[in-house]
Design an enzyme around this catalytic site. Sequence first.
Site, PDB file in Angstrom:
ATOM      1  N   ARG A  75      29.633  33.558  43.262  1.00 37.60           N
ATOM      2  CA  ARG A  75      30.322  33.215  42.091  1.00 37.60           C
ATOM      3  C   ARG A  75      30.952  34.158  41.479  1.00 37.60           C
ATOM      4  O   ARG A  75      30.327  35.134  41.067  1.00 37.60           O
ATOM      5  CB  ARG A  75      29.459  32.337  41.300  1.00 37.60           C
ATOM      6  CG  ARG A  75      30.000  31.781  39.957  1.00 37.60           C
ATOM      7  CD  ARG A  75      28.833  31.052  39.199  1.00 37.60           C
ATOM      8  NE  ARG A  75      29.143  30.448  37.896  1.00 37.60           N
ATOM      9  CZ  ARG A  75      29.043  30.864  36.645  1.00 37.60           C
ATOM     10  NH1 ARG A  75      28.087  31.999  36.756  1.00 37.60           N
ATOM     11  NH2 ARG A  75      29.420  30.477  35.650  1.00 37.60           N
ATOM     12  N   ASN A 147      33.012  28.557  32.114  1.00 39.03           N
ATOM     13  CA  ASN A 147      31.609  28.959  31.812  1.00 39.03           C
ATOM     14  C   ASN A 147      30.927  28.300  30.454  1.00 39.03           C
ATOM     15  O   ASN A 147      31.571  28.509  29.466  1.00 39.03           O
ATOM     16  CB  ASN A 147      31.515  30.488  31.885  1.00 39.03           C
ATOM     17  CG  ASN A 147      30.017  31.038  31.929  1.00 39.03           C
ATOM     18  OD1 ASN A 147      29.323  30.826  32.873  1.00 39.03           O
ATOM     19  ND2 ASN A 147      29.686  31.515  30.777  1.00 39.03           N
ATOM     20  N   GLU A 148      29.877  27.889  30.555  1.00 41.10           N
ATOM     21  CA  GLU A 148      29.285  27.449  29.156  1.00 41.10           C
ATOM     22  C   GLU A 148      30.057  27.095  28.222  1.00 41.10           C
ATOM     23  O   GLU A 148      29.935  27.695  27.212  1.00 41.10           O
ATOM     24  CB  GLU A 148      28.025  28.557  29.063  1.00 41.10           C
ATOM     25  CG  GLU A 148      27.239  29.054  30.022  1.00 41.10           C
ATOM     26  CD  GLU A 148      26.354  30.066  29.809  1.00 41.10           C
ATOM     27  OE1 GLU A 148      26.412  30.537  28.651  1.00 41.10           O
ATOM     28  OE2 GLU A 148      25.244  30.312  30.535  1.00 41.10           O
ATOM     29  N   HIS A 214      22.620  25.690  33.776  1.00 38.48           N
ATOM     30  CA  HIS A 214      22.210  27.155  33.763  1.00 38.48           C
ATOM     31  C   HIS A 214      20.860  26.874  33.437  1.00 38.48           C
ATOM     32  O   HIS A 214      20.454  26.415  32.200  1.00 38.48           O
ATOM     33  CB  HIS A 214      23.120  27.873  32.951  1.00 38.48           C
ATOM     34  CG  HIS A 214      24.470  28.265  33.452  1.00 38.48           C
ATOM     35  ND1 HIS A 214      25.514  28.913  32.814  1.00 38.48           N
ATOM     36  CD2 HIS A 214      25.017  27.634  34.657  1.00 38.48           C
ATOM     37  CE1 HIS A 214      26.673  28.786  33.420  1.00 38.48           C
ATOM     38  NE2 HIS A 214      26.294  28.138  34.483  1.00 38.48           N
ATOM     39  N   TYR A 216      17.527  28.761  32.026  1.00 32.03           N
ATOM     40  CA  TYR A 216      16.911  29.976  31.544  1.00 32.03           C
ATOM     41  C   TYR A 216      15.647  29.408  30.650  1.00 32.03           C
ATOM     42  O   TYR A 216      15.004  28.641  31.281  1.00 32.03           O
ATOM     43  CB  TYR A 216      18.000  30.804  30.687  1.00 32.03           C
ATOM     44  CG  TYR A 216      19.016  31.459  31.460  1.00 32.03           C
ATOM     45  CD1 TYR A 216      18.701  32.527  32.251  1.00 32.03           C
ATOM     46  CD2 TYR A 216      20.412  30.925  31.469  1.00 32.03           C
ATOM     47  CE1 TYR A 216      19.752  33.099  32.978  1.00 32.03           C
ATOM     48  CE2 TYR A 216      21.377  31.395  32.237  1.00 32.03           C
ATOM     49  CZ  TYR A 216      21.205  32.588  33.268  1.00 32.03           C
ATOM     50  OH  TYR A 216      22.069  33.312  33.684  1.00 32.03           O
ATOM     51  N   GLU A 243      23.572  28.975  37.229  1.00 31.44           N
ATOM     52  CA  GLU A 243      22.936  30.383  36.994  1.00 31.44           C
ATOM     53  C   GLU A 243      21.444  30.029  36.742  1.00 31.44           C
ATOM     54  O   GLU A 243      21.170  29.081  36.181  1.00 31.44           O
ATOM     55  CB  GLU A 243      23.610  30.679  35.649  1.00 31.44           C
ATOM     56  CG  GLU A 243      25.038  31.380  35.719  1.00 31.44           C
ATOM     57  CD  GLU A 243      25.477  32.113  34.090  1.00 31.44           C
ATOM     58  OE1 GLU A 243      24.529  32.290  33.640  1.00 31.44           O
ATOM     59  OE2 GLU A 243      26.745  32.206  34.047  1.00 31.44           O
ATOM     60  N   TRP A 272      21.964  34.654  38.401  1.00 37.22           N
ATOM     61  CA  TRP A 272      22.795  35.528  37.547  1.00 37.22           C
ATOM     62  C   TRP A 272      22.087  36.891  37.546  1.00 37.22           C
ATOM     63  O   TRP A 272      20.934  36.927  37.064  1.00 37.22           O
ATOM     64  CB  TRP A 272      22.905  35.010  36.293  1.00 37.22           C
ATOM     65  CG  TRP A 272      23.642  35.843  35.381  1.00 37.22           C
ATOM     66  CD1 TRP A 272      23.164  36.977  34.623  1.00 37.22           C
ATOM     67  CD2 TRP A 272      24.965  35.912  35.091  1.00 37.22           C
ATOM     68  NE1 TRP A 272      24.166  37.546  33.960  1.00 37.22           N
ATOM     69  CE2 TRP A 272      25.353  36.899  34.164  1.00 37.22           C
ATOM     70  CE3 TRP A 272      26.213  34.978  35.561  1.00 37.22           C
ATOM     71  CZ2 TRP A 272      26.626  37.251  33.602  1.00 37.22           C
ATOM     72  CZ3 TRP A 272      27.437  35.389  35.207  1.00 37.22           C
ATOM     73  CH2 TRP A 272      27.732  36.434  34.278  1.00 37.22           C
TER      74      TRP A 272
END
Length: 324
Positions: A75, A147-148, A214, A216, A243, A272
């Site tokens: 990516r 992205n995001e 993503h 986290y 991610e 990531w």
Amino acid sequence: MVVAALVALALHSRPAPKGTATHATHKGLHVKGAQIVEGDGKPFVMRGISHPYAWYKAQSGVYADVKRLGANTLRVVLDGRVTAGEVADIIARCKANRLICVLEYHDTTGHGEQDGSVGLDEAADFWAGLRPVLQGQEDYVVVNLGNEPYGNTGAEAWTAATEAAIARLRAAGLGHLLMVDAPGWGQDWKGVMRGNAPAVFASDPRHNVAFSVHMYGVYDTAAKVTGYYDAFHRAGLPLVVGEFGWKHTDGAVDADAIMREAAARGIGYLGWSWSGNTGGVEYLDAATGFAADRLTQWGRRLFDGPDGIRATAREAEVYAAQAG
């Protein structure tokens, strides 16, 4: 992911969702039920990592390094300053190293909260401008729309904005597999993407959209990870962990569950990131100083740990077919 975002918050095929359709023929990577498949219809599960190209353009060894470590996907982070010539070179480097290339437009990160962030309409303009270098690369390139694209506020606008951007890319003649990121700094903690993914998928005339979450600090338990995976399985829609990290400033991350359950379910994941993180999140570097022989604890976990990249990645069939 950028530092501001980090600090702020940091396989079973199913029928297509009701009201959607499938095409008789496809060119390149595309969606089939809840799977991503190649042009020949064989499943392709992403296993790889992000490379922060936009900020570290001179690090050209990344492609060969991640391939040697077992990845099948890279990516690549782009921003509005990246030229069409650079994108053509990135695609060529991915292909030379037999990697699927996920191209990601980063300027949308945290729109509405992060200074300087742009909307998905600008992302659509960026991709439409790259049509000359993207067309013909459908077997090798995935377009990661933005992205995001929203932070922790304004997420209710995600559905309409994503649908409009997809429509503009299709009108521009881009038939690639599109990967759309969730709002909420990518973590979809309000469930906006999870709840509206069927509508977004149905809005695409090509029905060729995969969804990227993503993971986290929101995903600190196996139950939260599997709950999110299960929602997309029930919907019959393709999900990628676009991610994730092994720990995070915004809380613990159950990376073991993310990888284990992704491997069990045929869900792609992209860690990531390769190297170059700053601002207190250097622990997310997989390689120290971009050196493949200096993997960090995170890098060793991601590439060589249980359910890691080396153990679970399969090279894209398009490259095997070429070799034959």
